[in-house]
Design an enzyme around this catalytic site. Structure first.
Site, PDB file in Angstrom:
ATOM      1  N   TYR A   1       0.820  -1.214   0.000  1.00  0.00           N
ATOM      2  CA  TYR A   1       0.000   0.000   0.000  1.00  0.00           C
ATOM      3  C   TYR A   1       0.858   1.270   0.000  1.00  0.00           C
ATOM      4  O   TYR A   1       0.375   2.350  -0.297  1.00  0.00           O
ATOM      5  CB  TYR A   1      -0.951   0.023   1.205  1.00  0.00           C
ATOM      6  CG  TYR A   1      -2.005  -1.072   1.185  1.00  0.00           C
ATOM      7  CD1 TYR A   1      -2.277  -1.761   0.005  1.00  0.00           C
ATOM      8  CD2 TYR A   1      -2.716  -1.408   2.310  1.00  0.00           C
ATOM      9  CE1 TYR A   1      -3.223  -2.770  -0.027  1.00  0.00           C
ATOM     10  CE2 TYR A   1      -3.676  -2.409   2.282  1.00  0.00           C
ATOM     11  CZ  TYR A   1      -3.919  -3.091   1.105  1.00  0.00           C
ATOM     12  OH  TYR A   1      -4.861  -4.081   1.083  1.00  0.00           O
TER      13      TYR A   1
ATOM     14  N   ASP B   1      -2.409 -18.087   1.225  1.00  0.00           N
ATOM     15  CA  ASP B   1      -3.609 -18.648   0.585  1.00  0.00           C
ATOM     16  C   ASP B   1      -4.135 -19.839   1.382  1.00  0.00           C
ATOM     17  O   ASP B   1      -5.335 -20.006   1.569  1.00  0.00           O
ATOM     18  CB  ASP B   1      -3.329 -19.041  -0.880  1.00  0.00           C
ATOM     19  CG  ASP B   1      -2.071 -19.864  -1.062  1.00  0.00           C
ATOM     20  OD1 ASP B   1      -1.216 -19.874  -0.150  1.00  0.00           O
ATOM     21  OD2 ASP B   1      -1.914 -20.505  -2.121  1.00  0.00           O
TER      22      ASP B   1
ATOM     23  N   ASP C   1      -5.026  -7.348   5.575  1.00  0.00           N
ATOM     24  CA  ASP C   1      -6.264  -6.662   5.222  1.00  0.00           C
ATOM     25  C   ASP C   1      -7.331  -7.696   4.869  1.00  0.00           C
ATOM     26  O   ASP C   1      -8.464  -7.684   5.369  1.00  0.00           O
ATOM     27  CB  ASP C   1      -5.969  -5.750   4.013  1.00  0.00           C
ATOM     28  CG  ASP C   1      -7.055  -4.713   3.792  1.00  0.00           C
ATOM     29  OD1 ASP C   1      -8.059  -4.753   4.508  1.00  0.00           O
ATOM     30  OD2 ASP C   1      -6.888  -3.872   2.888  1.00  0.00           O
TER      31      ASP C   1
ATOM     32  N   ASP D   1     -10.455  -9.364   7.529  1.00  0.00           N
ATOM     33  CA  ASP D   1     -11.873  -9.233   7.164  1.00  0.00           C
ATOM     34  C   ASP D   1     -12.537 -10.600   7.093  1.00  0.00           C
ATOM     35  O   ASP D   1     -13.688 -10.773   7.491  1.00  0.00           O
ATOM     36  CB  ASP D   1     -12.020  -8.538   5.803  1.00  0.00           C
ATOM     37  CG  ASP D   1     -12.217  -7.038   5.966  1.00  0.00           C
ATOM     38  OD1 ASP D   1     -11.960  -6.529   7.074  1.00  0.00           O
ATOM     39  OD2 ASP D   1     -12.617  -6.373   4.994  1.00  0.00           O
TER      40      ASP D   1
ATOM     41  N   LYS E   1       3.806 -15.356   1.474  1.00  0.00           N
ATOM     42  CA  LYS E   1       3.839 -16.153   0.241  1.00  0.00           C
ATOM     43  C   LYS E   1       5.307 -16.356  -0.144  1.00  0.00           C
ATOM     44  O   LYS E   1       5.775 -15.843  -1.171  1.00  0.00           O
ATOM     45  CB  LYS E   1       3.081 -15.412  -0.872  1.00  0.00           C
ATOM     46  CG  LYS E   1       1.568 -15.418  -0.696  1.00  0.00           C
ATOM     47  CD  LYS E   1       0.911 -16.738  -1.034  1.00  0.00           C
ATOM     48  CE  LYS E   1       0.906 -16.998  -2.514  1.00  0.00           C
ATOM     49  NZ  LYS E   1       0.416 -18.373  -2.826  1.00  0.00           N
TER      50      LYS E   1
END
Ligand code: NAD
Length: 365
Positions: free
Chosen positions: A140, A224, A248, A252, A191
């Site tokens: 970001y 993942d 993020d 959620d 990852k």
């Protein structure tokens, strides 16, 4: 005397902040919580009054406060403003200028609400996980971040994922320290199979663990797979630490496990400098323009954010537990705002829910 800055913001932000003020008053009267508070402008409301959603005065006050309690920002009336004027800019600047690099998002499933989850009750009953998300680095913020036009006329957009050793070390330490006062387990998600930032993340977390926190159990998990495991068997996790982007998404997802966005608090913390630590507490929900001004908002996420403030900024563990217990009790007694309403329960509005919680606090203390 503790100095709190209250930033109600937009939409339901001011409504839920009013309820937090009532609970603050209760703690001051009944639990010797001596504080002074001031309110100021942030977000769209600040933009209307000052032309900026991140007024310098608010930012300076936030930096000087012992803790900031934040409501929510945003609304459709400001959707078309340029990026630097948007209400969300106020929150992003607070995070950046206060150095809030650690975002703590608990996902706790209250027993009374286990049927409200989209997952089977037995999968979520008793769920209590804490996602620790890196908040000021990663994709970001990484440069270059740009859209260019190629010679053939098509566009090319670039975001840059970037992490340094020290950024990973400090967020890893936050996660390990929190795990020490929970059940001493950390899962680190990245990852490392396809991203070099993931490889560095894994190496640094492993080193910090080995050298400073060998008493905590560490597992590494690909992000993942973490997403998949969160819906398959979320209770296998206790503390999960991850970067800004994966955090993020995963936080959620974890929030959804518990059934309602109106129930979940969060804390954003900075570095401890000379015994002081910058801290901002906010519900994870947004400004909910669809129900703003109607007295319908669930105040619990805001109230549980204050419980986190008691715990993490002021070390008042018993007081934090008391507020969480009061919330648990009113839910068990059947009080529900519209967002968590179930058949046969007692539907209340924003203030009614707080009334019930204040009653429970009186009884429990
Ligand atoms: P939202 O969280 O505001 O609302 C999503 C849904 O959940 C809505 O149906 C809303 O009514 C409901 N809801 C949210 N909080 C609730 C509560 N306390 N009680 C009962 N119901 C509740 O998300 P959105 O609709 O995607 O965004 C609305 C605005 O909020 C946008 O401008 C967005 O940018 C902003 N936003 C701000 C923050 C923040 O301030 N940290 C976070 C997310 C979104």
């Amino acid at each position: 005397m503790i100095k709190l800055l209250l930033l109600p913001g937009d939409g339901i932000g001011p409504e839920v902040m009013e309820e937090s003020k009532r609970v603050l008053g209760w703690y001051s009267k009944n639990r010797q919580f001596a504080y002074e508070s001031e309110s100021d402008l942030i977000g769209g409301t600040a933009y209307e009054k000052t032309g900026r959603s991140d007024p310098d005065e608010t930012i300076e006050k936030a930096k000087a406060a012992d803790a900031v309690l934040f409501g929510a920002v945003g609304g459709p009336q400001w959707d078309n403003l340029p990026f630097e004027k948007k209400p969300e800019r106020g929150l992003l600047r607070l995070r950046k200028d206060m150095g809030l690099f650690a975002n703590l998002r608990p996902a706790l499933c209250f027993d009374a609400l286990k049927d409200a989850s989209t997952l089977k009750p037995e999968i979520v009953a008793g769920l209590d996980i804490l996602i620790v998300r890196e908040l000021t680095g990663g994709v970001y913020f990484g440069e270059p971040k740009e859209t260019t036009t190629l010679p053939d006329g098509q566009k090319r957009a670039v975001d840059t994922q970037v992490y340094t050793t020290s950024e990973i070390e400090r967020i890893a330490r936050v996660a390990f320290e929190l795990a020490r006062v929970r059940s001493k387990r950390v899962a680190s998600a990245e990852k490392s199979n396809v991203m070099v930032t993931g490889v560095l993340w894994r190496q640094v977390v492993t080193k910090v663990h080995k050298e400073e926190f060998p008493d905590v159990e560490l597992t590494h998990i690909l992000a993942d797979n973490a997403a998949m495991q969160l819906v398959r068997n979320p209770k296998q996790f206790d503390v999960m630490v991850t970067d800004n982007l994966f955090g993020d998404v995963l936080s959620d997802q974890a929030a959804q496990l518990t059934g309602s966005i109106g129930m979940l608090p969060s804390a954003s913390l900075g570095a401890k400098i000379g015994g002081r630590q910058a801290a901002l507490y906010e519900p994870i929900h947004g400004s909910a323009p669809d129900i703003a001004g109607k007295g319908l908002a669930n105040p619990i996420a805001g109230l549980l954010s204050f419980a986190m403030c008691l715990r993490y900024s002021f070390g008042r563990i018993e007081d934090a537990n008391l507020l969480e217990k009061a919330v648990e009790q009113v839910l068990a007694e059947g009080y529900r705002t519209g967002d968590i309403m179930q058949p046969g329960m007692n539907k209340v509005g924003t203030a009614g829910m707080t009334d019930a919680i204040l009653n429970a606090l009186d009884k429990l203390s």
